[in-house]
Design a protein around this motif. Structure first.
Motif, short mmCIF file in Angstrom:
data_model
loop_
_atom_site.label_atom_id
_atom_site.label_comp_id
_atom_site.label_asym_id
_atom_site.label_seq_id
_atom_site.Cartn_x
_atom_site.Cartn_y
_atom_site.Cartn_z
N ASP A 342 -0.92 6.05 0.15
CA ASP A 342 -2.09 6.44 0.95
C ASP A 342 -3.39 6.22 0.19
O ASP A 342 -4.38 5.72 0.73
CB ASP A 342 -1.99 7.91 1.37
N VAL A 343 -3.39 6.60 -1.08
CA VAL A 343 -4.60 6.42 -1.91
C VAL A 343 -4.92 4.94 -2.06
O VAL A 343 -6.08 4.53 -1.95
CB VAL A 343 -4.39 7.07 -3.30
N TYR A 344 -3.89 4.15 -2.30
CA TYR A 344 -4.10 2.71 -2.47
C TYR A 344 -4.75 2.10 -1.22
O TYR A 344 -5.74 1.36 -1.31
CB TYR A 344 -2.77 2.01 -2.76
N ASN A 345 -4.19 2.41 -0.06
CA ASN A 345 -4.70 1.81 1.17
C ASN A 345 -6.07 2.37 1.56
O ASN A 345 -6.98 1.61 1.90
CB ASN A 345 -3.71 2.02 2.31
N ALA A 346 -6.21 3.69 1.53
CA ALA A 346 -7.43 4.32 2.04
C ALA A 346 -8.62 4.18 1.10
O ALA A 346 -9.76 3.96 1.55
CB ALA A 346 -7.17 5.80 2.31
N GLU A 347 -8.39 4.29 -0.20
CA GLU A 347 -9.51 4.30 -1.13
C GLU A 347 -9.76 2.94 -1.78
O GLU A 347 -10.92 2.54 -1.94
CB GLU A 347 -9.27 5.36 -2.23
N LEU A 348 -8.70 2.25 -2.14
CA LEU A 348 -8.88 0.97 -2.81
C LEU A 348 -9.01 -0.19 -1.82
O LEU A 348 -9.97 -0.96 -1.87
CB LEU A 348 -7.73 0.72 -3.79
#
Length: 503
Positions: A342-348
């Motif tokens: 989730d962090v990879y897709n949403a933030e990065l």
């Protein structure tokens, strides 16, 4: 200016895992930031090898203690190299350079009168190789607070350090220099425990085997492994070429070894008449799905799992996740596949990657790949406020705060794209000057972001700069963060996604 940062030296009785990788990566981020600022940096990590359980484990594997230590120390060095850690030295407590200095420091302590020979009886945690005070042993129901195994009642002759006489000096230190132990909650924990009373502590052990550093003048005793280990921070820089790095600026550790670093280490330095480190920073733990990580539960993040994350998402994505969502503060942090994805897709991917890609694509499409002239400073004030918050966070090891400030700016820059709608401006030649200004502001924002993510994601930062056409080596940080540094006329490079979306 100089900056000296250390990690704990890690036990060689096992291979590296997420805890080792996390602490070392956070130290690496601090070191990279200070290098970017033009400081002279010394970054130390290494291995702690003289534990009694090393002897036992070596025998179980048909090896000598040195062979066993060599094998596992190599695993740490290879892991850190593979993960791009930029340590300046890797110290091993079995190295002659450390053993010589450790004996020198012990000899100095013996001359101070703060060390005496006595007999100790107490509750011993074999897994941690440390004694627990009676009240703590009772609090933990006479079980190890780390692994839950029963404590052992043990008696042995030791050399003792007169820790009991340092209560007032330690409390004054924590009052006069609150930054000495951070986060602040940890400082209060240490102070409260000191007020409960300090006992003299054993700093040697009798030993029949040859694994350990002998107490000068007494071949029957070896220096207690924890004392031997603490000396590494000083022994590594106690030579003419490195002496100016002392005292250390930051000892970065996990909270379970705070007492040794915040109480025992500074009092030993006081006895040795050495300057004290500027700060001991104790972070919290990684947990998994709300549970403590353990091999038995199958939720342990080991080297193989770390390698899979790097293979699937890239090393810089792992570094970002550890820094932005890790336990650098007072709370433990959850590590899970779903959260990482989730962090990879949403933030990065959706935020930073999208901003860089759309900015460069529009410059390529609307200005033939050439950065246009600026004509307003619509994002300058927001950028300068962000840089101020970022610098404040980086200066006090608040990497979460620094990245939050930076990502708020990434979000604001994406909003600016929607507000100005360059694709609409490009349809009318009358908007040429306005479009130039919008594209320049976005390009300059991209350049600034590439500078500030450098300590966290060095490879991605360089890719951004290459795509933007400014792949030259970064200059002094204070110059690089000045708004408007990007030269109009800069030709952008080949554009490629930074963070391909993952399902």
């Amino acid at each position: 200016m100089k900056f000296y940062v250390t990690t704990p030296i890690y036990y060689v009785n096992d291979r590296p895992h997420i805890g080792h990788v996390y602490t070392t990566t956070m130290a690496d981020i601090a070191a990279r930031f200070h290098r970017l600022c033009g400081d002279e940096v010394f970054f130390l990590t290494g291995t702690d090898e003289h534990a009694a359980k090393v002897v036992d484990s070596a025998a179980e594997h048909g090896m000598t203690p040195q062979q066993w230590a060599d094998q596992n120390a190599q695993a740490f060095q290879e892991t850190f190299a593979k993960l791009g850690i930029t340590n300046d030295d890797f110290i091993r407590t079995s190295q002659p350079r450390h053993k010589e200095k450790a004996q020198q420091y012990m000899a100095e302590l013996l001359k101070t009168g703060d060390v005496y020979l006595g007999e100790y009886e107490g509750w011993y945690d074999a897994g941690q190789e440390e004694y627990l005070p009676e009240n703590k042993a009772k609090e933990y129901e006479f079980k190890s607070p780390i692994n839950g195994k029963p404590l052992v009642r043990k008696r042995e002759k030791n050399y003792f350090f007169r820790l009991s006489q340092y209560s007032d000096a330690l409390l004054k230190l924590l009052e006069d220099r609150p930054e000495f132990v951070q986060p602040d909650v940890r400082r209060k924990e240490v102070a409260n425990r000191i007020r409960e009373g300090l006992n003299d502590i054993p700093i040697s052990r009798t030993s029949e085997h040859n694994w350990g550093i002998r107490v000068p003048g007494d071949e029957a005793h070896v220096i207690y492994v924890w004392i031997d280990a603490l000396f590494n921070y000083l022994s590594a820089v106690d030579n003419p070429e490195r002496r100016h790095f002392w005292p250390a600026d930051v000892h970065l550790i996990a909270k379970d070894i705070l007492w040794f670093h915040a109480v025992i280490w500074p009092t030993m330095l006081m006895a040795l008449k050495r300057e004290l480190p500027r700060q001991v920073y104790a972070h919290s733990f990684w947990i998994s799905e709300g549970q403590k990580m353990s091999k038995s539960l199958g939720n342990f993040v080991d080297l193989e799992k770390i390698d899979r994350y790097v293979a699937d998402f890239g090393l810089d994505a792992l570094r970002y996740f550890l820094a932005r969502h890790g336990p650098l503060g007072i709370n433990d942090s959850d590590f899970s596949d779903a959260r990482f994805n989730d962090v990879y897709n949403a933030e990065l991917a959706d935020k930073m990657g999208n901003l860089v890609n759309r900015t460069l694509t529009m410059i390529q499409r609307y200005r033939n790949g050439v950065v246009p002239q600026p004509n307003d400073e619509a994002l300058r004030a927001v950028a300068e406020k962000m840089v101020s918050a970022y610098r404040e966070g980086m200066g006090c090891l608040d990497f979460v705060g620094a990245l939050e400030a930076l990502w708020d700016f990434v979000v604001r820059s994406n909003q600016y794209v929607e507000e100005t709608a360059p694709w609409k401006l490009a349809k009318d030649p009358a908007n040429t000057r306005q479009l130039d200004g919008v594209l320049y502001n976005l390009a300059e924002s991209t350049r600034l972001i590439s500078v500030l993510v450098t300590p966290f994601m060095p490879t991605i930062a360089q890719q951004v700069r290459t795509q933007l056409g400014v792949a030259d080596k970064l200059q002094v940080f204070t110059d690089e963060i000045a708004w408007g540094r990007l030269a109009p006329g800069t030709k952008v490079g080949q554009i490629a996604p930074l963070f391909p979306k993952r399902t």
